[in-house]
Each structure stands twice: as C-alpha cells, then as structure tokens.
Design an enzyme around this catalytic site. Structure first.
Site, PDB file in Angstrom:
ATOM      1  N   HIS A 104       0.800  -1.228   0.000  1.00 26.15           N
ATOM      2  CA  HIS A 104       0.000   0.000   0.000  1.00 26.15           C
ATOM      3  C   HIS A 104       0.835   1.282   0.000  1.00 26.15           C
ATOM      4  O   HIS A 104       0.269   2.374   0.026  1.00 26.15           O
ATOM      5  CB  HIS A 104      -0.958   0.031   1.191  1.00 26.15           C
ATOM      6  CG  HIS A 104      -0.260   0.226   2.502  1.00 26.15           C
ATOM      7  ND1 HIS A 104       0.359  -0.795   3.163  1.00 26.15           N
ATOM      8  CD2 HIS A 104      -0.070   1.334   3.268  1.00 26.15           C
ATOM      9  CE1 HIS A 104       0.881  -0.336   4.286  1.00 26.15           C
ATOM     10  NE2 HIS A 104       0.656   0.952   4.374  1.00 26.15           N
TER      11      HIS A 104
HETATM   12  C1  UD1 Z   1      -2.322   5.323   5.818  1.00 26.65           C
HETATM   13  C2  UD1 Z   1      -1.058   5.917   6.445  1.00 26.65           C
HETATM   14  C3  UD1 Z   1       0.085   4.927   6.300  1.00 26.65           C
HETATM   15  C4  UD1 Z   1      -0.295   3.581   6.873  1.00 26.65           C
HETATM   16  C5  UD1 Z   1      -1.581   3.099   6.261  1.00 26.65           C
HETATM   17  C6  UD1 Z   1      -2.005   1.820   6.938  1.00 26.65           C
HETATM   18  C7  UD1 Z   1      -0.609   8.335   6.390  1.00 26.65           C
HETATM   19  C8  UD1 Z   1       0.186   9.385   5.716  1.00 26.65           C
HETATM   20  N1  UD1 Z   1      -0.652   7.154   5.780  1.00 26.65           N
HETATM   21  O1  UD1 Z   1      -2.069   5.153   4.437  1.00 26.65           O
HETATM   22  O2  UD1 Z   1       1.222   5.424   6.996  1.00 26.65           O
HETATM   23  O3  UD1 Z   1       0.745   2.672   6.587  1.00 26.65           O
HETATM   24  O4  UD1 Z   1      -2.599   4.081   6.435  1.00 26.65           O
HETATM   25  O5  UD1 Z   1      -2.917   1.090   6.193  1.00 26.65           O
HETATM   26  O6  UD1 Z   1      -1.181   8.589   7.430  1.00 26.65           O
HETATM   27  N2  UD1 Z   1      -9.606   4.362   1.714  1.00 26.65           N
HETATM   28  C9  UD1 Z   1     -10.787   3.670   1.697  1.00 26.65           C
HETATM   29  N3  UD1 Z   1     -11.313   3.282   2.898  1.00 26.65           N
HETATM   30  C10 UD1 Z   1     -10.740   3.534   4.096  1.00 26.65           C
HETATM   31  C11 UD1 Z   1      -9.545   4.258   4.098  1.00 26.65           C
HETATM   32  C12 UD1 Z   1      -8.983   4.659   2.896  1.00 26.65           C
HETATM   33  O7  UD1 Z   1     -11.355   3.403   0.643  1.00 26.65           O
HETATM   34  O8  UD1 Z   1     -11.279   3.124   5.144  1.00 26.65           O
HETATM   35  C13 UD1 Z   1      -8.999   4.767   0.417  1.00 26.65           C
HETATM   36  C14 UD1 Z   1      -9.336   6.183   0.003  1.00 26.65           C
HETATM   37  O9  UD1 Z   1      -9.489   6.190  -1.384  1.00 26.65           O
HETATM   38  C15 UD1 Z   1      -8.068   6.936   0.379  1.00 26.65           C
HETATM   39  C16 UD1 Z   1      -6.980   5.896   0.168  1.00 26.65           C
HETATM   40  O10 UD1 Z   1      -7.589   4.664   0.517  1.00 26.65           O
HETATM   41  O11 UD1 Z   1      -7.895   8.095  -0.383  1.00 26.65           O
HETATM   42  C17 UD1 Z   1      -5.731   6.128   0.985  1.00 26.65           C
HETATM   43  O12 UD1 Z   1      -6.075   6.232   2.375  1.00 26.65           O
HETATM   44  P1  UD1 Z   1      -5.203   7.129   3.380  1.00 26.65           P
HETATM   45  O13 UD1 Z   1      -5.749   6.989   4.737  1.00 26.65           O
HETATM   46  O14 UD1 Z   1      -5.024   8.517   2.847  1.00 26.65           O
HETATM   47  O15 UD1 Z   1      -3.745   6.509   3.290  1.00 26.65           O
HETATM   48  P2  UD1 Z   1      -3.272   4.994   3.406  1.00 26.65           P
HETATM   49  O16 UD1 Z   1      -2.635   4.613   2.126  1.00 26.65           O
HETATM   50  O17 UD1 Z   1      -4.354   4.150   3.931  1.00 26.65           O
HETATM   51  N1  UDP Z   2      -3.427  -6.450   8.628  1.00 28.39           N
HETATM   52  C1  UDP Z   2      -4.679  -7.035   8.763  1.00 28.39           C
HETATM   53  N2  UDP Z   2      -5.350  -7.402   7.628  1.00 28.39           N
HETATM   54  C2  UDP Z   2      -4.838  -7.248   6.386  1.00 28.39           C
HETATM   55  C3  UDP Z   2      -3.545  -6.650   6.257  1.00 28.39           C
HETATM   56  C4  UDP Z   2      -2.880  -6.241   7.401  1.00 28.39           C
HETATM   57  O1  UDP Z   2      -5.154  -7.221   9.873  1.00 28.39           O
HETATM   58  O2  UDP Z   2      -5.502  -7.619   5.400  1.00 28.39           O
HETATM   59  C5  UDP Z   2      -2.741  -5.990   9.851  1.00 28.39           C
HETATM   60  C6  UDP Z   2      -1.391  -6.626  10.136  1.00 28.39           C
HETATM   61  O3  UDP Z   2      -1.331  -6.943  11.497  1.00 28.39           O
HETATM   62  C7  UDP Z   2      -0.406  -5.518   9.802  1.00 28.39           C
HETATM   63  C8  UDP Z   2      -1.193  -4.289  10.172  1.00 28.39           C
HETATM   64  O4  UDP Z   2      -2.517  -4.604   9.735  1.00 28.39           O
HETATM   65  O5  UDP Z   2       0.758  -5.550  10.563  1.00 28.39           O
HETATM   66  C9  UDP Z   2      -0.574  -3.078   9.586  1.00 28.39           C
HETATM   67  O6  UDP Z   2      -1.298  -2.530   8.603  1.00 28.39           O
HETATM   68  P1  UDP Z   2      -0.738  -1.762   7.349  1.00 28.39           P
HETATM   69  O7  UDP Z   2       0.134  -2.621   6.565  1.00 28.39           O
HETATM   70  O8  UDP Z   2      -1.970  -1.239   6.736  1.00 28.39           O
HETATM   71  O9  UDP Z   2       0.060  -0.511   7.949  1.00 28.39           O
HETATM   72  P2  UDP Z   2       1.618  -0.224   8.257  1.00 28.39           P
HETATM   73  O10 UDP Z   2       2.065  -1.158   9.302  1.00 28.39           O
HETATM   74  O11 UDP Z   2       2.372  -0.344   6.983  1.00 28.39           O
HETATM   75  O12 UDP Z   2       1.616   1.184   8.712  1.00 28.39           O
END
Ligand code: UD1
Ligand code: UDP
Length: 364
Positions: free
Chosen positions: A207
């Site tokens: 991601h």
């Molecule tokens: C965010 C965090 C990242 C973390 C990740 C964990 C920041 C800068 N980024 O990234 O550090 O590793 O979460 O997963 O804070 N969206 C949905 N449903 C949701 C949430 C998001 O559809 O419930 C979609 C939206 O289109 C959104 C995109 O995902 O624009 C990105 O979501 P966003 O929360 O901005 O960043 P992440 O990539 O999830």
């Molecule tokens: N995880 C989960 N379901 C999934 C993918 C990830 O429960 O389908 C959990 C897992 O424990 C992982 C955590 O979510 O360590 C972290 O999420 P993510 O990779 O979104 O964020 P990051 O750690 O990169 O910030």
C-alpha cells in the site's frame, strides 16, 4: 485522587493493534482512565470496526470523522477537530502512535495546549523524506514529551538528533502484545481451509504510495506477482489505496482473474495473522508485517529501498528486495534455506505493561 485521563489516538489500521494492549492495561489501573480517540482516517468496516471488535476495544469516546483527503486536508482537519475535543475535555496526557497523519497532528495540538504528549513507536527512521510517514515521525519526535521506543536502535536515532535521554523509555514492540493477546484465537482459526489452500502460499500486502501510486511501478509489481503465482499460490489482501490504483490503471482484472492469485478484501486481524503464521513467505511494504514476520520467524520480502525498521533485517527474517528478485526469494523460502533470525530484545508481548509503568512514573 481523580484518575488521570489519557487519550489514546488511533486513525488507521496499524494504530488499533498498537493502542489495544495499552488500553487494556491502563483500563485495569485505578490511577488512570484511558479514552480512545478515533480520527476516522480509516473508516471502512474492514479497515476499522473489525479491529475494534477483534481487539476488544470500546467504541471511541471521541470520533473526529476526518475521512480521506490530501495530507494537508487530513492533518488540518484532525488538528481542528482534536483541538476542540481537548478544549472541551482536556486530558492529562495524549498518546500518539506510529507515523500516520494523526500522529503528527494530535502531537502538535497537545504540544501547543501544554498537554504532555507521549509517542508510542518513537525513534524509527527510514531516512527517506519522500515518505510521508518519515515527516510525521520527525515532527512528532521533535515535540513529544515522552518517547517510547520499540528497540535500542531507535533510542540511538533519537539521541543522535539531540533528544534528551531522560525523555526516552525503551518499552519494546507493542504490536506483538496484540498478537499474544489473541494468539489462541489466531491459532484456532483455519484460513487455509477457508480459502481452500492446498499447498504452500505467499501472503502479499502492498500500500505504500511509492509502490502503488505510480502506474509503471505497480505494473512491474503485478507482473512479478503473476510470475510468482505460477510457482506458488499467492494470497493478496488488497488495501483500499491499492484497489483504487489497480482499478485506475486497468490492472485489477489481472490480479482477480489469475489462477494462482487469491485476491481478498482487507482481512480482520485474526484471519490475517493466521495466514501470516502459516505462510511460506510474506511479500509486503507494510511496517507492521515486517515486525510480525520477524517475531514469528517467517521469511519476509519487503519491496522497498529502505526500512525504518532495520532491526528486522539485522536480527530478524526481513530482506529489502526488488520485484525481479521475488521468484528467487520465494524458492529460497520454500526450500527452507531462509535464515530463521531471532526476536529482538523486548519484543516479548509485555510492552504495554512497561508503557503503563513509564506513564505512571512520569505522570506521578
Ligand atoms: C495510511 C497511512 C500509512 C499507513 C496506512 C495503513 C498516512 C500518511 N498514511 O495510508 O502510513 O501505513 O494508512 O494502512 O497517514 N480508503 C478507503 N477506505 C478507508 C480508508 C482509505 O477506501 O477506510 C482509500 C481512500 O481512497 C483513500 C486511500 O484509501 O484516499 C488512501 O487512504 P489514506 O488513509 O489517505 O492513506 P493509506 O494509504 O491508507
Ligand atoms: N493487517 C490485517 N489485515 C490485512 C492486512 C494487514 O489485519 O488484510 C494488519 C497486520 O497486522 C499488519 C497491520 O494490519 O501488521 C498493519 O497494517 P498496514 O500494513 O496497513 O500498515 P503499516 O504497518 O504499513 O503502517
């Protein structure tokens, strides 16, 4: 004595696994009263509610409903909403976790209102300022009053930046407390049966903007995963950011229709960790997955140029690889030649207890 009110800030999926063990330990103490604040950055049921349920978290005391948006939009909306919460219901301390936008936003709100700010998972550095998370880490660590680190290398990073030693407590890796808290449920689940996985498989999560937001990069990754899926079943739990980009670049169908790829929605924590436990290899750019695989001794291929968690490479099972190296890495994992690594110091399932002791001592 009035119990101290402690806000635990959570915004996105990885935050829930970090606040849950702390919430439960603080909740069992008479001296304090933990309150969960959800900023609402992640809002889909399978990115948020599922974790509250699995981890036994109560409904948030405050929900800021910030939602998706640019970095400035998310950070700004979080600050505006959280400042109002603090003015109406001032806590005695604020615990921010990890490196998401809410971490820096709520730390700034607390610092300017003179509320003690504690950073859980402080001191990690990728030294790559193109990563939004690195900016959040630097800002938060510069202004937090207490820095809870997961490992000694993080202490060294903070000291090198001039953070006073007496602000730092190395408490270990709290995410693994969540794993131990739910170990019996994780081992009792059978995702191999649920997904009808007959043989060895790879679990894939991606991601990071650097991997998924650029078409040519994501195309290269999809091609590498397709190639791998001809040798080994691939279970790909698709993050919403990644799903959106795959669809936008016309790549989604290649993932969902390949015979060797099982593309799923984001999974609940128990289901996901059950799959990680039994995987031949994890292929990821997730911070949490690098740690969980090191803890469990599972081979981990991290598709990034750097990591803020170098201890998972030096002591654990993690390697930083390029997409073209995936097939060879999987072959090495399947043949049992991947080194098992060891668990870093204080990655022992008791980090929340050490955090509580630190907080009690410091808040007096
Ligand atoms: C965010 C965090 C990242 C973390 C990740 C964990 C920041 C800068 N980024 O990234 O550090 O590793 O979460 O997963 O804070 N969206 C949905 N449903 C949701 C949430 C998001 O559809 O419930 C979609 C939206 O289109 C959104 C995109 O995902 O624009 C990105 O979501 P966003 O929360 O901005 O960043 P992440 O990539 O999830
Ligand atoms: N995880 C989960 N379901 C999934 C993918 C990830 O429960 O389908 C959990 C897992 O424990 C992982 C955590 O979510 O360590 C972290 O999420 P993510 O990779 O979104 O964020 P990051 O750690 O990169 O910030």
């Amino acid at each position: 004595m009035t119990p101290k009110a402690i806000h635990l800030i959570a915004a996105a999926r990885p935050n829930f696994m970090k606040i849950a063990p702390l919430y439960h330990v603080l909740q069992s103490q008479a001296w304090c009263r933990p309150r969960v604040v959800h900023t609402g950055q992640h809002y889909d049921a399978n990115m948020s509610d599922a974790f509250f349920r699995d981890l036994g978290l109560p409904a948030p005391a405050h929900h800021l409903e910030v939602g998706s948006g640019s970095h400035a939009e998310q950070t700004g909306r979080t600050m505006i909403a959280y400042e109002a919460v603090c003015q109406a219901d001032r806590p005695d301390a604020i615990v921010v976790v990890g490196d998401v936008n809410a971490t820096a936003a709520c730390a700034m709100v607390g610092a300017k209102l003179w509320i003690p700010v504690v950073h859980l998972e402080a001191g990690l550095r990728s030294r790559d300022r193109r990563m939004p998370e690195e900016i959040n880490r630097l800002v938060t660590d510069a202004i937090a009053d207490v820095l809870w680190t997961p490992s000694r290398d993080a202490d060294a990073n903070l000291l090198a930046e001039g953070v006073a030693a007496d602000k730092i407590d190395c408490i270990g890796n709290i995410m693994l407390d969540s794993f131990e808290m739910l170990r019996s449920k994780i081992t009792a689940t059978d995702m191999r049966a649920a997904l009808r996985l007959a043989g060895p498989y790879a679990i894939v999560t991606l991601h990071r903007p650097s991997n998924v937001d650029e078409q040519s990069k994501l195309q290269e990754l999809v091609a590498a995963i397709e190639e791998l899926s001809r040798e080994l079943t691939v279970v790909f739990t698709v993050h919403p950011r990644t799903r959106k980009r795959l669809a936008e670049f016309g790549l989604l169908e290649r993932i969902t229709s390949a015979a060797g790829i099982r593309a799923t929605e984001p999974l609940g924590y128990i289901e996901f960790m059950n799959l990680v436990m039994h995987a031949a290899i994890a292929i990821t750019d997730s911070g949490g997955v690098q740690e969980e695989t090191t803890y469990l001794g599972i081979p981990c291929a991290t598709l990034r140029e750097n990591t803020e968690r170098p201890i998972t490479v030096s002591e654990g099972t993690n390697r930083l690889l390029k997409p073209a190296q995936l097939a060879a890495a999987a072959a090495e994992a399947l043949s049992g030649r991947w080194p098992k690594g060891r668990r870093p110091e204080l990655w022992d399932g008791h980090a929340a207890r050490r955090a509580e002791q630190s907080l009690r001592r410091r808040l007096g």
